[in-house]
Design a protein around this motif. Sequence first.
Motif, PDB file in Angstrom:
ATOM      1  N   ILE A  93       0.866  -1.186   0.000  1.00 57.96           N
ATOM      2  CA  ILE A  93       0.000   0.000   0.000  1.00 57.96           C
ATOM      3  C   ILE A  93       0.900   1.232   0.000  1.00 57.96           C
ATOM      4  N   MET A  94       0.866   1.977  -1.096  1.00 57.47           N
ATOM      5  CA  MET A  94       1.822   3.071  -1.282  1.00 57.47           C
ATOM      6  C   MET A  94       1.167   4.411  -0.970  1.00 57.47           C
ATOM      7  N   ALA A  95       1.159   4.766   0.329  1.00 56.65           N
ATOM      8  CA  ALA A  95       0.533   6.021   0.741  1.00 56.65           C
ATOM      9  C   ALA A  95       1.528   7.176   0.816  1.00 56.65           C
ATOM     10  N   ALA A  96       2.804   6.910   0.548  1.00 59.02           N
ATOM     11  CA  ALA A  96       3.804   7.982   0.644  1.00 59.02           C
ATOM     12  C   ALA A  96       3.651   8.990  -0.486  1.00 59.02           C
ATOM     13  N   ALA A  97       4.010  10.237  -0.180  1.00 53.12           N
ATOM     14  CA  ALA A  97       4.107  11.285  -1.201  1.00 53.12           C
ATOM     15  C   ALA A  97       5.570  11.362  -1.624  1.00 53.12           C
ATOM     16  N   VAL A  98       5.876  10.633  -2.685  1.00 49.05           N
ATOM     17  CA  VAL A  98       7.261  10.534  -3.144  1.00 49.05           C
ATOM     18  C   VAL A  98       7.558  11.716  -4.066  1.00 49.05           C
ATOM     19  N   SER A  99       8.672  12.373  -3.830  1.00 44.60           N
ATOM     20  CA  SER A  99       9.054  13.490  -4.700  1.00 44.60           C
ATOM     21  C   SER A  99       9.218  12.995  -6.141  1.00 44.60           C
ATOM     22  N   ASP A 100       8.703  13.747  -7.091  1.00 42.93           N
ATOM     23  CA  ASP A 100       8.858  13.365  -8.495  1.00 42.93           C
ATOM     24  C   ASP A 100      10.221  13.759  -9.044  1.00 42.93           C
ATOM     25  N   TYR A 101      10.870  14.740  -8.397  1.00 37.30           N
ATOM     26  CA  TYR A 101      12.171  15.248  -8.857  1.00 37.30           C
ATOM     27  C   TYR A 101      13.144  15.348  -7.690  1.00 37.30           C
ATOM     28  N   ARG A 124      14.266  13.363 -12.640  1.00 38.13           N
ATOM     29  CA  ARG A 124      13.172  12.527 -12.158  1.00 38.13           C
ATOM     30  C   ARG A 124      13.696  11.506 -11.148  1.00 38.13           C
ATOM     31  N   THR A 125      12.862  11.194 -10.165  1.00 36.16           N
ATOM     32  CA  THR A 125      13.155  10.103  -9.240  1.00 36.16           C
ATOM     33  C   THR A 125      12.554   8.824  -9.833  1.00 36.16           C
ATOM     34  N   PRO A 126      12.992   7.650  -9.383  1.00 40.02           N
ATOM     35  CA  PRO A 126      12.355   6.422  -9.863  1.00 40.02           C
ATOM     36  C   PRO A 126      10.906   6.371  -9.366  1.00 40.02           C
ATOM     37  N   ASP A 127       9.988   5.871 -10.184  1.00 39.08           N
ATOM     38  CA  ASP A 127       8.598   5.700  -9.752  1.00 39.08           C
ATOM     39  C   ASP A 127       8.478   4.324  -9.085  1.00 39.08           C
ATOM     40  N   ILE A 128       8.384   4.339  -7.773  1.00 38.42           N
ATOM     41  CA  ILE A 128       8.382   3.094  -6.997  1.00 38.42           C
ATOM     42  C   ILE A 128       7.149   2.267  -7.330  1.00 38.42           C
ATOM     43  N   LEU A 129       5.988   2.916  -7.301  1.00 34.89           N
ATOM     44  CA  LEU A 129       4.728   2.206  -7.541  1.00 34.89           C
ATOM     45  C   LEU A 129       4.702   1.585  -8.941  1.00 34.89           C
ATOM     46  N   GLN A 130       5.182   2.319  -9.909  1.00 34.66           N
ATOM     47  CA  GLN A 130       5.189   1.794 -11.282  1.00 34.66           C
ATOM     48  C   GLN A 130       6.084   0.556 -11.395  1.00 34.66           C
ATOM     49  N   VAL A 142      -1.758  -1.513  -4.034  1.00 40.92           N
ATOM     50  CA  VAL A 142      -2.684  -0.397  -3.843  1.00 40.92           C
ATOM     51  C   VAL A 142      -1.913   0.918  -3.961  1.00 40.92           C
ATOM     52  N   GLY A 143      -2.345   1.770  -4.883  1.00 45.24           N
ATOM     53  CA  GLY A 143      -1.718   3.080  -5.063  1.00 45.24           C
ATOM     54  C   GLY A 143      -2.616   4.181  -4.533  1.00 45.24           C
ATOM     55  N   PHE A 144      -2.032   5.335  -4.318  1.00 47.33           N
ATOM     56  CA  PHE A 144      -2.778   6.527  -3.919  1.00 47.33           C
ATOM     57  C   PHE A 144      -2.614   7.580  -5.004  1.00 47.33           C
ATOM     58  N   ALA A 145      -3.582   8.468  -5.098  1.00 51.25           N
ATOM     59  CA  ALA A 145      -3.467   9.590  -6.023  1.00 51.25           C
ATOM     60  C   ALA A 145      -4.082  10.815  -5.372  1.00 51.25           C
ATOM     61  N   ASP A 157      -6.449   6.344 -15.152  1.00 53.11           N
ATOM     62  CA  ASP A 157      -5.216   6.363 -15.944  1.00 53.11           C
ATOM     63  C   ASP A 157      -4.032   5.869 -15.093  1.00 53.11           C
ATOM     64  N   LYS A 158      -3.966   6.345 -13.846  1.00 50.61           N
ATOM     65  CA  LYS A 158      -2.868   5.953 -12.950  1.00 50.61           C
ATOM     66  C   LYS A 158      -2.946   4.465 -12.607  1.00 50.61           C
ATOM     67  N   LEU A 159      -4.168   3.994 -12.338  1.00 55.43           N
ATOM     68  CA  LEU A 159      -4.363   2.579 -12.004  1.00 55.43           C
ATOM     69  C   LEU A 159      -3.842   1.683 -13.124  1.00 55.43           C
ATOM     70  N   ARG A 161      -1.759   2.579 -15.764  1.00 57.79           N
ATOM     71  CA  ARG A 161      -0.351   2.833 -16.064  1.00 57.79           C
ATOM     72  C   ARG A 161       0.573   2.163 -15.054  1.00 57.79           C
ATOM     73  N   LYS A 162       0.161   2.204 -13.779  1.00 57.86           N
ATOM     74  CA  LYS A 162       1.021   1.656 -12.722  1.00 57.86           C
ATOM     75  C   LYS A 162       0.628   0.228 -12.350  1.00 57.86           C
ATOM     76  N   ASN A 163      -0.328  -0.338 -13.086  1.00 53.45           N
ATOM     77  CA  ASN A 163      -0.728  -1.742 -12.888  1.00 53.45           C
ATOM     78  C   ASN A 163      -1.114  -2.042 -11.438  1.00 53.45           C
TER      79      ASN A 163
END
Length: 224
Positions: A93-101, A124-130, A142-145, A157-159, A161-163
């Motif tokens: 469950i990825m509830a963190a707000a990860v920096s995009d840059y 860019r940082t790596p996209d962990i959820l993706q 489970v992703g958050f948006a 779209d996020k669901l 794209r990030k499978n």
Amino acid sequence: SEEPLLAGRRVLITAGGTIERLDPVRYITNDSSGKMGFAIAAAARRMGAEVVLVAGNTSAGSFPEGVQHVQALSAQEMYDAVLRRLADTDIVIMAAAVSDYRPKSVAPQKMKKTGENLILELERTPDILQTVGQRKGKTFVVGFAAETEHLEEYAMDKLQRKNCDLLVANDVSQEGAGFGTDTNIAQIYNKDGLLENLPMMTKPEMACRLLRIIASTLEAAGDR
Ligand code: C5P
């Protein structure tokens, strides 16, 4: 007391914001408190799960009891902490707000001011959820948006794209939802569309609702 709906499940939760360093004394972060992720970790534990909480920069108070705590301050550290444990995890469950840059280079010493403007180059940082979505195997993801508009369109779209198996979308422009607040408002999507509309409630309440939805989705899939 809580029903042991997640007994024996290994659950990994990310929470809080990340910190991306510029130099030894400066960094870029965001307003995430970690409250939602902490509430999910505490509730999952009460439901009988074995819980790992991968936490970035948080202001949500003390860590929930009975939960394994892993500190991962930057997006890269969080990526490493999550990917290392993925194969041994049933639910992520990825509830963190990860920096995009992040700053493209980190100065080894404190940066000195000059008379000129300073231009920071960010990468860019790596996209962990993706990445988790690509490598998930049997793990339920489970992703958050956090969005301010076009909630359903962006969530679906996020669901895809990030499978993800489920996506929790928060309209952070609404009063009572989002960063730092004690309450949240969410819509939960699966691949077929809107699954559940969760009106304003406390983050601990929302954590329970979300985990019950995850448990019943797993049960319906015959994965007991
Ligand atoms: O694309 P966006 O940042 O809105 O996606 C949010 C979801 O993706 C959250 O679950 C967040 O934890 C995750 N995420 C991630 N790694 C990133 C960016 C976001 O895991 N670099």
